[in-house]
Design a protein around this motif. Structure first.
Motif, PDB file in Angstrom:
ATOM      1  N   THR A 155       0.651   1.278 -18.333  1.00 13.52           N
ATOM      2  CA  THR A 155       0.954   2.634 -17.877  1.00 13.52           C
ATOM      3  C   THR A 155       1.471   2.617 -16.441  1.00 13.52           C
ATOM      4  OG1 THR A 155      -0.864   3.392 -19.296  1.00 13.52           O
ATOM      5  CG2 THR A 155       0.058   4.981 -17.761  1.00 13.52           C
ATOM      6  N   LEU A 156       0.835   1.825 -15.570  1.00 16.31           N
ATOM      7  CA  LEU A 156       1.311   1.739 -14.191  1.00 16.31           C
ATOM      8  C   LEU A 156       2.658   1.031 -14.102  1.00 16.31           C
ATOM      9  CD1 LEU A 156      -2.062   0.954 -12.403  1.00 16.31           C
ATOM     10  CD2 LEU A 156      -0.613   2.961 -12.027  1.00 16.31           C
ATOM     11  N   GLY A 157       2.908   0.092 -14.986  1.00 18.44           N
ATOM     12  CA  GLY A 157       4.231  -0.524 -15.030  1.00 18.44           C
ATOM     13  C   GLY A 157       5.306   0.496 -15.358  1.00 18.44           C
TER      14      GLY A 157
ATOM     15  N   LEU B 121       4.603   5.584  -4.845  1.00 14.47           N
ATOM     16  CA  LEU B 121       3.293   5.282  -5.402  1.00 14.47           C
ATOM     17  C   LEU B 121       2.533   6.548  -5.774  1.00 14.47           C
ATOM     18  CD1 LEU B 121       2.174   2.781  -2.610  1.00 14.47           C
ATOM     19  CD2 LEU B 121       3.006   2.142  -4.873  1.00 14.47           C
ATOM     20  N   HIS B 122       1.594   6.419  -6.714  1.00 11.30           N
ATOM     21  CA  HIS B 122       0.598   7.468  -6.888  1.00 11.30           C
ATOM     22  C   HIS B 122      -0.181   7.606  -5.591  1.00 11.30           C
ATOM     23  CE1 HIS B 122      -3.303   9.221  -7.910  1.00 11.30           C
ATOM     24  NE2 HIS B 122      -2.740   9.752  -8.987  1.00 11.30           N
ATOM     25  N   GLY B 123      -0.583   6.471  -5.011  1.00 15.00           N
ATOM     26  CA  GLY B 123      -1.170   6.452  -3.676  1.00 15.00           C
ATOM     27  C   GLY B 123      -2.683   6.542  -3.624  1.00 15.00           C
TER      28      GLY B 123
ATOM     29  N   ASP C 188      -1.559  12.433  -2.836  1.00 18.73           N
ATOM     30  CA  ASP C 188      -1.430  11.385  -1.827  1.00 18.73           C
ATOM     31  C   ASP C 188      -0.276  10.438  -2.118  1.00 18.73           C
ATOM     32  OD1 ASP C 188      -3.508  11.724   0.219  1.00 18.73           O
ATOM     33  OD2 ASP C 188      -4.896  11.557  -1.461  1.00 18.73           O
ATOM     34  N   CYS C 189       0.677  10.850  -2.930  1.00 21.56           N
ATOM     35  CA  CYS C 189       1.788   9.949  -3.231  1.00 21.56           C
ATOM     36  C   CYS C 189       2.555   9.611  -1.950  1.00 21.56           C
ATOM     37  CB  CYS C 189       2.706  10.539  -4.294  1.00 21.56           C
ATOM     38  SG  CYS C 189       3.525  12.091  -3.876  1.00 21.56           S
ATOM     39  N   ARG C 190       2.851   8.349  -1.789  1.00 20.29           N
ATOM     40  CA  ARG C 190       3.518   7.838  -0.595  1.00 20.29           C
ATOM     41  C   ARG C 190       4.384   6.650  -0.976  1.00 20.29           C
ATOM     42  NH1 ARG C 190       0.119   8.479   4.636  1.00 20.29           N
ATOM     43  NH2 ARG C 190      -1.406  10.075   4.115  1.00 20.29           N
TER      44      ARG C 190
ATOM     45  N   GLN D 296      -0.807  -1.399  -4.177  1.00 24.20           N
ATOM     46  CA  GLN D 296      -1.686  -0.291  -3.797  1.00 24.20           C
ATOM     47  C   GLN D 296      -2.146   0.495  -5.015  1.00 24.20           C
ATOM     48  OE1 GLN D 296      -3.252   0.760  -1.136  1.00 24.20           O
ATOM     49  NE2 GLN D 296      -3.941   2.716  -1.986  1.00 24.20           N
ATOM     50  N   ASP D 297      -1.301   0.637  -6.027  1.00 24.19           N
ATOM     51  CA  ASP D 297      -1.680   1.388  -7.221  1.00 24.19           C
ATOM     52  C   ASP D 297      -2.449   0.540  -8.228  1.00 24.19           C
ATOM     53  OD1 ASP D 297      -0.709   3.833  -6.436  1.00 24.19           O
ATOM     54  OD2 ASP D 297       1.148   3.712  -7.603  1.00 24.19           O
ATOM     55  N   LEU D 298      -2.664  -0.734  -7.923  1.00 22.29           N
ATOM     56  CA  LEU D 298      -3.331  -1.632  -8.862  1.00 22.29           C
ATOM     57  C   LEU D 298      -4.720  -2.068  -8.409  1.00 22.29           C
ATOM     58  CD1 LEU D 298      -0.325  -4.010  -9.701  1.00 22.29           C
ATOM     59  CD2 LEU D 298      -1.014  -1.957 -10.926  1.00 22.29           C
ATOM     60  N   TRP D 299      -4.886  -2.301  -7.101  1.00 17.91           N
ATOM     61  CA  TRP D 299      -6.099  -2.995  -6.673  1.00 17.91           C
ATOM     62  C   TRP D 299      -7.374  -2.183  -6.880  1.00 17.91           C
ATOM     63  CZ3 TRP D 299      -9.495  -1.096  -3.139  1.00 17.91           C
ATOM     64  CH2 TRP D 299      -9.029  -0.178  -2.189  1.00 17.91           C
ATOM     65  N   MET D 300      -7.291  -0.851  -6.882  1.00 22.14           N
ATOM     66  CA  MET D 300      -8.506  -0.058  -7.053  1.00 22.14           C
ATOM     67  C   MET D 300      -9.067  -0.117  -8.466  1.00 22.14           C
ATOM     68  SD  MET D 300      -8.312   3.342  -4.651  1.00 22.14           S
ATOM     69  CE  MET D 300      -6.553   3.437  -4.375  1.00 22.14           C
TER      70      MET D 300
END
Length: 330
Positions: A127-129, A198-200, A221-223, A229-233
């Protein structure tokens, strides 16, 4: 009347603003779990309730909010699963009511994804891809970047200059964060990444899981910034757990979008910057009555002692080798 951004946002003001858009409210208003903005579920006569979002005045410009909405519309057109702002009867997704900017959303239910399931993580990666495959097509013009200055340096300066840190702990925070930012700067300097939209703020609470699908919410917070950044959390647990999760995440992600493994060196720096930014965010909002009620532990010596301990642990993590794929595909 208290002097804070939402002191004028009374129940009558809320209902009047929504009814001015042509919706017929039934008087039911329920505050939802949001602090930066005011987000409310509003009952609509003979219809499903809607979600109203009143943006915090003076945080984003109209151009920046519109860019968030345009990004959401672009993703929706690409059939990306998200809860996007509604197009209002006025022909816009934004409505200005005095100092408040208002957006409306359909109500969508779901729960946070189960991140201990690698199949779920792989789906989130896919989905993030898809998100980044669309976001890389152009850049934001008005939204800011995720960077060391705004998330780290400015946060540190604000906290040191505004008497939130107890005197007994201020020197420890000062010296530790100075050393942390020096190491983070070295990591960023060594990683020549291309920024993308990014979603951010891609933590599990901003992902609604329903019917074995992930639906993303809250692009406030999109930036611009590194894709990681959108993956590590979505990574948690010990190093071995995180490496297995990373493998699954990137396996899904790269079905739709290439990923530069050089960005893996930024995971711990970005985690550390988020911790510093979060503490400063609460401090900056302390005059808003919602914050002392929601974070009663914040303005205590115990909190700051624990925060400094957490930052010391992060400083140690910054010295360790970054995560890699188990497959060794670098």
């Amino acid at each position: 009347m208290t002097d804070h951004p939402y002191s004028a946002l009374t129940p009558d003001r809320i209902l009047d603003a929504i009814e001015a858009l042509g919706f017929h409210c039934d008087g039911r208003v329920t505050a939802l779990n949001s602090y930066e903005n005011r987000v409310l579920q509003v009952g609509i006569e003979d219809a499903t309730p809607l979600i109203a979002k009143f943006y915090r005045p003076n945080r984003w410009s109209i151009e920046q909010i519109q860019e968030e909405h345009d990004f959401c519309a672009e993703l929706a057109a690409a059939e990306f699963p998200l809860v996007a702002p509604m197009m209002l009867p006025t022909g816009s997704s934004l409505h200005q009511d005095g100092e408040f900017t208002l957006a409306m959303f359909t109500r969508f239910g779901g729960h946070a994804p189960e991140l201990d399931n690698l199949d779920t993580i792989e789906l989130l990666g896919r989905t993030l891809g898809r998100l980044h495959a669309t976001s890389q097509q152009k850049d934001f013009q008005y939204r800011p970047h995720i960077d060391i200055q705004s998330y780290g340096t400015d946060s540190r300066t604000f906290l040191l200059e505004n008497d939130f840190i107890p005197t007994s702990l201020k020197e420890a925070y000062d010296s530790l964060t100075r050393d942390i930012l020096s190491v983070i700067q070295q990591r960023f300097d060594a990683c020549h990444y291309t920024s993308t939209r990014l979603h951010g703020d891609c933590h599990p609470g901003n992902i609604l899981w329903r019917d074995d699908k992930a639906v993303f919410v809250d692009f406030d917070d999109c930036r611009m910034g590194p894709a990681i950044q959108d993956l590590w959390m979505l990574l948690s647990g010990d190093r071995q757990d995180q490496m297995m999760q990373l493998e699954a995440l990137l396996e899904g992600y790269e079905m739709f979008c290439d990923f530069d493994d050089a960005q893996l060196v930024l995971i711990e720096p970005l985690r550390t910057l988020r911790m510093m930014h979060y503490a400063a965010w609460v401090a900056r909002r302390w005059q808003d009555p919602a914050f002392p009620k929601a974070f009663p532990w914040f303005n205590t010596e115990r909190y700051w002692a624990e925060h400094i301990l957490d930052l010391r642990e992060q400083f140690a993590m910054l010295q360790e080798a970054p995560l890699t794929r188990i497959s060794g595909n670098m």
